[in-house]
Design a protein around this motif. Structure first.
Motif, mmCIF file in Angstrom:
data_model
loop_
_atom_site.group_PDB
_atom_site.id
_atom_site.type_symbol
_atom_site.label_atom_id
_atom_site.label_comp_id
_atom_site.label_asym_id
_atom_site.label_seq_id
_atom_site.Cartn_x
_atom_site.Cartn_y
_atom_site.Cartn_z
ATOM 1 N N ALA A 682 0.859 -1.189 0.000
ATOM 2 C CA ALA A 682 0.000 0.000 0.000
ATOM 3 C C ALA A 682 0.889 1.231 0.000
ATOM 4 O O ALA A 682 1.817 1.339 0.809
ATOM 5 C CB ALA A 682 -0.924 -0.004 1.209
ATOM 6 N N GLU A 683 0.627 2.180 -0.900
ATOM 7 C CA GLU A 683 1.431 3.393 -0.969
ATOM 8 C C GLU A 683 0.580 4.603 -0.622
ATOM 9 O O GLU A 683 -0.646 4.545 -0.620
ATOM 10 C CB GLU A 683 2.030 3.554 -2.373
ATOM 11 C CG GLU A 683 1.024 3.608 -3.500
ATOM 12 C CD GLU A 683 1.687 3.714 -4.859
ATOM 13 O OE1 GLU A 683 2.894 3.927 -4.900
ATOM 14 O OE2 GLU A 683 0.965 3.588 -5.871
ATOM 15 N N GLY A 684 1.267 5.700 -0.286
ATOM 16 C CA GLY A 684 0.555 6.932 0.034
ATOM 17 C C GLY A 684 0.067 6.999 1.472
ATOM 18 O O GLY A 684 -0.874 7.740 1.764
ATOM 19 N N ILE A 685 0.685 6.258 2.392
ATOM 20 C CA ILE A 685 0.264 6.274 3.799
ATOM 21 C C ILE A 685 0.885 7.484 4.485
ATOM 22 O O ILE A 685 2.117 7.619 4.538
ATOM 23 C CB ILE A 685 0.689 4.973 4.512
ATOM 24 C CG1 ILE A 685 0.028 3.771 3.811
ATOM 25 C CG2 ILE A 685 0.324 5.011 5.989
ATOM 26 C CD1 ILE A 685 0.493 2.445 4.301
ATOM 27 N N GLU A 686 0.025 8.343 5.006
ATOM 28 C CA GLU A 686 0.494 9.584 5.618
ATOM 29 C C GLU A 686 0.125 9.684 7.097
ATOM 30 O O GLU A 686 0.585 10.606 7.786
ATOM 31 C CB GLU A 686 -0.086 10.789 4.862
ATOM 32 C CG GLU A 686 0.321 10.818 3.399
ATOM 33 C CD GLU A 686 -0.211 12.045 2.674
ATOM 34 O OE1 GLU A 686 -0.919 12.842 3.313
ATOM 35 O OE2 GLU A 686 0.090 12.194 1.467
#
Length: 730
Positions: A682-686
């Motif tokens: 999963a990408e874009g974890i902020e």
């Protein structure tokens, strides 16, 4: 002649003999030439006679077919416009009369062999063929063309003569069929419209009837063949819908050839007359000059014509556009130029070969010829580029409407033989108001607008705007500086951590190219990567990132590296060879390398994509499907291409806390990947709560600003060292 001079003695008599012999030889040559010309002329006359005879046979056969239909129609009128029929057909208890006077008449009748009595709703009240009941409905026995005849016969405008006839296809072959309202001979009918009944007759065109037509109309060898049979002499049989059902073909009698054979001996004698010598020379000279002129005209035309499409080529269009602009300047009107470039044509060429690509060009050319007005110029000015020029006193809206019609044409797939190709078009529009913009500048502006349409998503129309020149100049400068930066090693690679979901330990990095442009500062990748793709620099740029990342992870033996691959790199036939060379030269384990690709290229060219993936896997590298959830997100791609990893797009991650449905969708996506035995990143974890949610969903790796931003290799190394090995978050 030199041989003759040796054989004849060098005396005055010998010289005279040689002179006479030379004249005789010259005369004989002239006679041969003249004979050939005369025979050729007679041959032309013979061919013309053959053509006239075949033309008469064509007209006769067409007339025979019309008569065949007219005879049926006349018979149908006799039965349908009949006082007794009007009485008994509508009577509920007179079925026996209908069968006796209509159904039984189909036995051994030369005028009709099939009869139906149907209502306005096509309900069958009686159906007979060859005197026997026929268990068929009107639509099951006849082809759809019968519906057209039925509509024509029952239409309001046909009330004066409520009948129609034509050829149709039936279960038993090709037939002339007619539909007529059953009515009084006077045409009156007191039955309500909803209760009205129609008589349908069919007269099949079988071998016996074709033979009778052949005998009656003296057409030798007349026979009925299918529509697919090729013959130089045929009369088409077409139904009411315009469909070609069959052909009547015949054997040419070639009367001209017979006449030619009879006249040949006389011609040979006649052309021996000495007086034809000078006339023959004159005729030969005239013919030679005429042919030379025709060849010159033909050569000039060919020089201006594109051989593949039959349209004007670039030279022809340029010459025509110059003339059009001069005319517009004199007549105070404007010229609008549409510049078209096909979207997806290269993919069709790569997938199916250049032969299919050529067929596609011919198909597109034919379609454009239909769309473009007759007074406009249409040309193919490049491989997959077309141009249209229109002179008008109206506004630019004329050109835009034509462009929209072209886009609508490309909205439907194109059938190429047994294949179906989907291509689009990007269109640029430029104008020469009152003819004040010359040909070169108008073409440049239209070309610039077309590229603007491509850059904004393809399948669009853009009109030229002066700001486009500034954009083009800036992109040209970026291209020059980027090329210099690649050659001088001024690019760098940043690395963003990828962590294991269970304990947030760094297990890999994603390599991302960065460029600090001299005199301008950092340039966003979204600005220079599209330039690299359109200028062909993407291959060198991609290999730089791959080589740099491979060398770097040699210092991080426990990490794997992910590298984004552009569709432009994927289309390069040498891409797999270049990847193998970098891996061999750097000595890195290929299993530590993951190449990330988006689904766009798989949609455009699945066969080529599969070919490339198979060869990359043979090298040992892994393939990940990037941005899953941002586009089509087809499960079929996951199964078909055997990806080693799936990366969930940041749009799904950002929405995980927006609603229960978003979370359920994310869980379903991960569950689907796990069912296919595909690991998930999963990408874009902020945020921490996003990390917790994705961990609970089953993602095995995570990436995002929460775990670390892209950073130089030194910072990643320090991060690994400072955080007790690899753990950066608990």
């Amino acid at each position: 002649m030199q041989l003759l001079s040796r054989l004849i003695p060098e005396t005055s008599e010998g010289r005279r003999q040689l002179a006479v012999l030379a004249v005789l030889v010259a005369f004989a040559m002239v006679v041969v030439i003249v004979t050939s010309i005369v025979l050729a002329a007679i041959g032309q006359v013979a061919r013309h006679a053959n053509d006239l005879d075949d033309g008469r046979s064509q007209e006769t056969t067409n007339g025979a077919l019309q008569t065949f239909v007219w005879q049926l129609k006349a018979t149908l009128n006799d039965y349908a416009a009949w006082d007794d029929a009007a009485q008994y057909v509508y009577a509920p208890d007179q079925q026996d009369w209908v069968i006796s006077n209509i159904g039984d008449m189909t036995v051994n009748s030369d005028l009709f062999d099939t009869a139906f009595v149907v209502g306005l709703d096509r309900k069958v009240y009686m159906a007979y063929r060859h005197g026997k009941p026929l268990e068929e409905t009107l639509d099951s026995y006849f082809s759809p063309a019968i519906a057209t005849l039925f509509i024509n016969a029952s239409a309001p405008q046909s009330r004066a003569a409520p009948e129609a006839a034509g050829f149709v296809e039936t279960r038993d072959g090709i037939a002339a069929a007619g539909v007529s309202l059953v009515r009084m001979k006077s045409g009156e009918l007191s039955v309500p419209v909803k209760d009205q009944r129609y008589l349908v007759y069919a007269r099949h065109l079988n071998e016996d009837k074709v033979r009778k037509l052949s005998d009656t109309y003296v057409i030798p060898g007349l026979r009925l063949v299918g529509p697919e049979v090729m013959s130089p002499y045929f009369a088409p049989i077409i139904d009411a819908t315009g469909k070609l059902l069959a052909k009547l073909v015949w054997t040419s009698r070639v009367p001209g050839d017979a006449s030619f054979e009879q006249a040949r001996p006389l011609v040979l004698v006649a052309v021996g007359i000495v007086g034809c010598f000078f006339l023959g020379l004159l005729l030969l000279g005239v013919v030679a000059m005429r042919r030379l002129k025709e060849d010159e005209t033909r050569a000039q035309k060919l020089a201006m014509e594109d051989r593949l499409s039959g349209l004007l080529n670039r030279s022809g269009f340029y010459a025509g556009l110059e003339k059009l602009i001069r005319t517009a300047r004199d007549e105070k009107c404007s010229v609008f130029l549409l510049y078209l470039d096909l979207d997806g044509f290269k993919e069709v060429n790569d997938a199916y070969g250049h032969g299919t690509g050529d067929q596609l060009i011919r198909g597109v050319s034919a379609g454009l010829q239909v769309l473009v007005p007759p007074d406009a110029m249409l040309a193919r000015i490049g491989g997959d580029e077309f141009a249209v020029a229109i002179a008008t006193r109206q506004s630019e809206e004329v050109a835009r409407k034509l462009g929209e019609a072209v886009l609508s044409f490309f909205a439907e797939p194109l059938v190429i033989g047994e294949r179906v190709a989907t291509v689009g078009a990007s269109i640029g529009i430029a104008a020469s108001p009152l003819g004040l913009v010359d040909c070169d500048e108008a073409l440049r502006r239209a070309d610039l607008a077309m590229y603007k349409a491509k850059e904004n998503g393809r399948g669009r129309i853009f009109a030229y705007d002066p700001d486009m020149d500034a954009d083009r100049e800036e992109k040209n400068r970026i291209e020059i500086d980027l090329r210099r930066a690649i050659e001088n090693g001024e690019l760098t690679v940043a690395y963003q951590p990828v962590v294991r979901a269970i304990d947030c330990a760094i297990v890999g990095v994603e390599a991302l190219v960065r460029w600090t442009r001299a005199g301008h500062g950092p340039v966003p990748p979204d600005s220079f990567i599209p330039v690299a793709e359109t200028t062909g620099l993407i291959d060198a740029l991609g290999m730089f990132v791959l080589r740099t990342a491979c060398l770097q992870i040699l210092e991080w033996p426990d990490l794997h590296v992910a590298i984004n691959i552009s569709p432009g790199q994927f289309r390069n036939p040498a891409f797999t060879v270049n990847v193998a060379d970098v891996i061999r030269q750097t000595g890195v384990d290929p299993e530590r390398i993951t190449l990330e690709v988006t689904e766009g290229y798989f949609i455009q060219n699945p066969a080529r994509a599969r070919w490339t993936i198979d060869r990359l896997k043979a090298i040992g590298v892994k393939i990940a499907l990037d941005d899953f959830g941002a586009g089509f997100s087809s499960v079929g791609y996951l199964r078909q291409f055997g990806f080693d990893r799936m990366k969930i797009d940041r749009s799904l991650v950002a929405a995980v806390h927006d609603s229960v449905k978003a979370r359920d969708l994310l869980q379903a996506t991960v569950a689907m990947a796990r069912a296919l035995d595909i690991p998930v990143t999963a990408e874009g974890i902020e945020e921490e709560r996003q990390a917790l949610a994705l961990r609970s969903c089953g993602c095995d790796e995570m990436q995002g600003f929460h775990f670390g931003r892209p950073a130089p290799a030194a910072e990643i190394a320090a991060l690994l060292s400072e955080r007790g090995g690899r753990v950066i978050a608990a």
